[in-house]
Design an enzyme around this catalytic site. Structure first.
Site, PDB file in Angstrom:
ATOM      1  N   ASP A  16       1.242  32.065 -10.220  1.00 16.29           N
ATOM      2  CA  ASP A  16       0.097  31.148 -10.190  1.00 16.29           C
ATOM      3  C   ASP A  16      -0.986  31.516 -11.201  1.00 16.29           C
ATOM      4  OD1 ASP A  16       1.390  29.851  -8.113  1.00 16.29           O
ATOM      5  OD2 ASP A  16       0.401  31.075  -6.592  1.00 16.29           O
ATOM      6  N   LYS A  19       0.716  29.220 -15.710  1.00 15.85           N
ATOM      7  CA  LYS A  19       1.829  29.080 -16.674  1.00 15.85           C
ATOM      8  C   LYS A  19       2.049  27.631 -17.077  1.00 15.85           C
ATOM      9  CE  LYS A  19       4.421  31.157 -13.605  1.00 15.85           C
ATOM     10  NZ  LYS A  19       3.450  31.724 -12.666  1.00 15.85           N
ATOM     11  N   GLY A  43       5.337  26.415  -8.440  1.00 12.01           N
ATOM     12  CA  GLY A  43       4.492  25.221  -8.455  1.00 12.01           C
ATOM     13  C   GLY A  43       3.611  25.353  -9.675  1.00 12.01           C
ATOM     14  N   HIS A  44       3.895  24.585 -10.707  1.00 11.21           N
ATOM     15  CA  HIS A  44       3.176  24.703 -11.977  1.00 11.21           C
ATOM     16  C   HIS A  44       2.331  23.455 -12.184  1.00 11.21           C
ATOM     17  CE1 HIS A  44       6.365  27.749 -13.639  1.00 11.21           C
ATOM     18  NE2 HIS A  44       5.786  28.141 -12.524  1.00 11.21           N
ATOM     19  N   GLN A 225       7.078  32.483 -11.196  1.00 14.17           N
ATOM     20  CA  GLN A 225       6.598  33.630 -10.430  1.00 14.17           C
ATOM     21  C   GLN A 225       5.868  34.597 -11.384  1.00 14.17           C
ATOM     22  OE1 GLN A 225      10.177  32.530  -9.661  1.00 14.17           O
ATOM     23  NE2 GLN A 225       8.870  31.166  -8.509  1.00 14.17           N
TER      24      GLN A 225
HETATM   25  P1  GDP Z   1       1.396  28.496 -12.370  1.00 19.02           P
HETATM   26  O1  GDP Z   1       2.262  28.568 -11.174  1.00 19.02           O
HETATM   27  O2  GDP Z   1       1.336  29.807 -13.099  1.00 19.02           O
HETATM   28  O3  GDP Z   1       1.738  27.365 -13.292  1.00 19.02           O
HETATM   29  O4  GDP Z   1      -0.080  28.238 -11.829  1.00 19.02           O
HETATM   30  P2  GDP Z   1      -0.517  27.203 -10.651  1.00 19.02           P
HETATM   31  O5  GDP Z   1      -0.447  25.822 -11.172  1.00 19.02           O
HETATM   32  O6  GDP Z   1       0.208  27.512  -9.393  1.00 19.02           O
HETATM   33  O7  GDP Z   1      -2.010  27.672 -10.381  1.00 19.02           O
HETATM   34  C1  GDP Z   1      -2.972  27.646 -11.367  1.00 19.02           C
HETATM   35  C2  GDP Z   1      -4.134  26.764 -10.869  1.00 19.02           C
HETATM   36  O8  GDP Z   1      -5.284  27.018 -11.643  1.00 19.02           O
HETATM   37  C3  GDP Z   1      -3.862  25.298 -11.006  1.00 19.02           C
HETATM   38  O9  GDP Z   1      -4.499  24.613  -9.966  1.00 19.02           O
HETATM   39  C4  GDP Z   1      -4.498  24.944 -12.345  1.00 19.02           C
HETATM   40  O10 GDP Z   1      -4.890  23.579 -12.432  1.00 19.02           O
HETATM   41  C5  GDP Z   1      -5.690  25.847 -12.330  1.00 19.02           C
HETATM   42  N1  GDP Z   1      -6.139  26.336 -13.647  1.00 19.02           N
HETATM   43  C6  GDP Z   1      -5.392  26.678 -14.734  1.00 19.02           C
HETATM   44  N2  GDP Z   1      -6.183  27.203 -15.691  1.00 19.02           N
HETATM   45  C7  GDP Z   1      -7.436  27.182 -15.223  1.00 19.02           C
HETATM   46  C8  GDP Z   1      -8.695  27.610 -15.739  1.00 19.02           C
HETATM   47  O11 GDP Z   1      -8.803  28.150 -16.833  1.00 19.02           O
HETATM   48  N3  GDP Z   1      -9.792  27.432 -14.941  1.00 19.02           N
HETATM   49  C9  GDP Z   1      -9.726  26.872 -13.718  1.00 19.02           C
HETATM   50  N4  GDP Z   1     -10.840  26.753 -13.015  1.00 19.02           N
HETATM   51  N5  GDP Z   1      -8.556  26.462 -13.190  1.00 19.02           N
HETATM   52  C10 GDP Z   1      -7.428  26.624 -13.925  1.00 19.02           C
HETATM   53  P1  IMO Z   2       4.781  30.211  -9.559  1.00 20.82           P
HETATM   54  O1  IMO Z   2       5.910  29.982 -10.530  1.00 20.82           O
HETATM   55  C1  IMO Z   2       3.164  32.671  -6.317  1.00 20.82           C
HETATM   56  C2  IMO Z   2       6.066  34.452  -3.557  1.00 20.82           C
HETATM   57  C3  IMO Z   2       6.072  33.935  -2.143  1.00 20.82           C
HETATM   58  C4  IMO Z   2       6.556  35.174  -1.420  1.00 20.82           C
HETATM   59  C5  IMO Z   2       7.561  35.777  -2.377  1.00 20.82           C
HETATM   60  C6  IMO Z   2       9.011  35.428  -2.093  1.00 20.82           C
HETATM   61  O2  IMO Z   2       4.103  28.968  -9.131  1.00 20.82           O
HETATM   62  O3  IMO Z   2       3.861  31.271 -10.072  1.00 20.82           O
HETATM   63  P2  IMO Z   2      10.445  33.201  -2.344  1.00 20.82           P
HETATM   64  O4  IMO Z   2      10.249  31.850  -1.735  1.00 20.82           O
HETATM   65  O5  IMO Z   2      10.485  33.213  -3.832  1.00 20.82           O
HETATM   66  O6  IMO Z   2      11.606  33.944  -1.757  1.00 20.82           O
HETATM   67  O7  IMO Z   2       9.135  34.028  -1.894  1.00 20.82           O
HETATM   68  O8  IMO Z   2       7.206  35.295  -3.656  1.00 20.82           O
HETATM   69  N1  IMO Z   2       6.215  33.400  -4.599  1.00 20.82           N
HETATM   70  C7  IMO Z   2       5.226  32.968  -5.373  1.00 20.82           C
HETATM   71  N2  IMO Z   2       3.916  33.279  -5.384  1.00 20.82           N
HETATM   72  N3  IMO Z   2       3.658  31.812  -7.246  1.00 20.82           N
HETATM   73  C8  IMO Z   2       4.977  31.502  -7.275  1.00 20.82           C
HETATM   74  O9  IMO Z   2       5.524  30.757  -8.239  1.00 20.82           O
HETATM   75  C9  IMO Z   2       5.818  32.070  -6.281  1.00 20.82           C
HETATM   76  N4  IMO Z   2       7.135  31.959  -6.015  1.00 20.82           N
HETATM   77  C10 IMO Z   2       7.362  32.802  -4.996  1.00 20.82           C
HETATM   78  O10 IMO Z   2       4.787  33.545  -1.734  1.00 20.82           O
HETATM   79  O11 IMO Z   2       5.507  36.101  -1.268  1.00 20.82           O
HETATM   80 MG    MG Z   3       2.192  28.225  -9.095  1.00 16.03          MG
END
Ligand code: GDP
Ligand code: IMO
Ligand code: MG
Length: 422
Positions: A16, A19, A43-44, A225
């Site tokens: 999270d 990415k 979840g991207h 991840q």
């Molecule tokens: P990923 O799994 O690595 O793709 O990241 P996620 O989408 O799960 O979580 C990143 C969250 O931060 C999302 O809700 C993005 O919209 C938000 N986000 C990304 N970059 C920034 C930033 O620079 N500032 C803020 N405030 N939010 C951001």
């Molecule tokens: P992105 O790509 C954050 C965590 C779960 C749990 C552990 C194992 O959005 O960064 P799983 O379902 O993979 O067997 O769970 O890994 N986890 C993540 N945490 N971002 C993710 O993906 C994750 N994918 C798995 O919360 O602790």
């Molecule tokens: Mg994510």
């Protein structure tokens, strides 16, 4: 971007990091975007022009017409969730079928894998990992034990193969006395998803990628991840089940290490973790709540509260080492805009012992902090480095000196446009 190379963009902490956003920003520079590990546990989030998408299995390069997106052999894919995700994009006007290829060697997540995920978690009781419940662990376990089904299997005699594996799972569940489940509806959608997947090009993507590289095309490998959730290098057993690190790019796409170009390590200006497991920087006080609130730190897949804390330089140094990170990308700096003081974890401490290296057992360690002056200024409208407040420049310089790696990209808001290249 280098012609004929695969650059990797890897989450280097607990996932999270942002990415999806950065892959979307990078896509115009590349010919191909490929996922190499994980599945719908990811979840991207991508935000642009007032639109928001959360992608699970589909690479974040999908919004750029003319770019090839590949779900690589190292991924696991749930046909029903894939169908839902793809249909949402199709109804938003994106023509996926011409832009998305899926490796025949990627493994299939069955509905019963998801039930097994729940059953294994329940059996672990207080030691549960806190998985996303998407069947990731059982599917990768089955891959390793050589009994899994792959995407290519849907093309021939699939019904019998599916029925045999499902029967094995049902037996396993009976053995675990986990029988209170009903997958009737879910299975129907899943089988529809299998049919739907046949509309896509199911390819030997490993050969395809290598041929494209030979032609001088450039590939961006999109991590899922993060390093601390890697099956080998993470906080085992509180990890996911795939190789989320640079090595995973090679095995998960079928490319040699000599094909790897830049390795972008992406992290937030503070830390978060979803699920159970050690997290020495975790804040249980109102500062933690404040970070969660301002950063909207709620899981994109499960909606769970993300655990929050200050940046962890011990984890970052370790991740830079195991991945061979060449450039860093710092996200969500804007979340720290209002803090008088920012803290950075520079070491771990336990029983009078201090370490700056990632210990084998990360349980029970406490963070040792260095205090840094906050910049107390809104960063969200900043478009160039020249506009940085001095205290923000100082924070960046401090991190670069500690991590011995340049921070070349900074994100100051969730929108595609709120990205600064240095
Ligand atoms: P990923 O799994 O690595 O793709 O990241 P996620 O989408 O799960 O979580 C990143 C969250 O931060 C999302 O809700 C993005 O919209 C938000 N986000 C990304 N970059 C920034 C930033 O620079 N500032 C803020 N405030 N939010 C951001
Ligand atoms: P992105 O790509 C954050 C965590 C779960 C749990 C552990 C194992 O959005 O960064 P799983 O379902 O993979 O067997 O769970 O890994 N986890 C993540 N945490 N971002 C993710 O993906 C994750 N994918 C798995 O919360 O602790
Ligand atoms: Mg994510």
């Amino acid at each position: 971007m280098t012609k004929g190379k695969v650059d990797a963009l890897l989450g280097i902490v607990f996932g999270d990091e942002g990415k999806g956003k950065v892959v979307d920003v990078f896509t115009p520079r590349y010919d191909v975007v490929a996922r190499f590990a994980g599945g719908p546990n990811a979840g991207h989030t991508i935000i642009f022009e007032g639109k928001k998408f959360v992608l699970r299995s589909i690479p974040s390069g999908i919004f750029d017409e003319g770019k090839l997106n590949i779900i690589g052999n190292g991924c696991v894919i749930a046909p029903d969730l894939f169908m839902a995700e793809a249909q949402e994009l199709e109804s938003a006007g994106y023509d996926l079928r011409s832009r998305l290829h899926i490796s025949k060697r990627a493994h299939l997540i069955l509905p019963t894998h998801r039930v097994l995920d729940r059953a294994f978690e329940a059996a672990k009781g207080k030691n549960a990992v806190g998985t996303t419940g998407k069947g990731i662990g059982p599917t990768y376990s089955e891959k390793a034990s050589r009994t899994g089904l792959r995407v290519g299997d849907i093309l021939e005699n699939f019904e019998a193969k599916y029925a045999a594996l499902k029967a094995r799972h049902e037996q396993q569940l009976r053995d675990l006395h986990y029988t209170d489940y009903d997958i009737t509806e879910e299975e129907q959608r899943w089988l529809q998803g299998v049919e739907y997947m046949k509309n896509f090009q199911l390819t030997d993507s490993e050969a395809e990628i290598n041929h494209l590289l030979d032609e001088g095309k450039s590939v961006l490998a999109e991590g899922a991840q993060g390093t601390m959730l890697d099956i080998d290098h993470g906080t085992y057993p509180f990890v996911s089940s795939s190789s989320t690190t640079t090595g995973g790019v090679c095995t998960g796409l079928g490319v040699g290490p000599n094909r790897i170009g830049e390795v972008f390590g992406i992290f937030k200006a503070y830390s978060t973790r979803v699920g159970a497991g050690p997290f020495p920087v975790e804040l249980f006080d109102e500062t933690g709540d404040r970070l969660r609130e301002i950063g909207h730190e709620y899981g994109a897949v499960t909606g769970r509260n993300r655990r929050c804390g200050w940046i962890d330089l011990v984890a970052l140094k370790y991740a830079i080492m195991v991945n061979g990170v060449t450039q860093l990308v710092m996200m969500k700096s804007d979340v720290l805009d209002g803090f008088d003081t920012i803290r950075a974890c520079i070491a771990y401490e336990k029983d009078g012992q201090t370490t700056t290296e990632m210990p084998y057992d990360t349980e029970g360690w406490k963070a040792v902090y260095k205090d840094i002056k906050g910049w107390k200024q809104d960063l969200t409208a900043i478009t160039s480095e020249a506009q940085f407040p001095q205290a923000f420049s100082d924070y960046i310089a401090f991190l670069e000196a500690e991590l011995k790696t340049p921070i070349t990209i900074l994100s100051v808001g969730p929108d595609r446009a709120q990205t600064i290249m240095r």
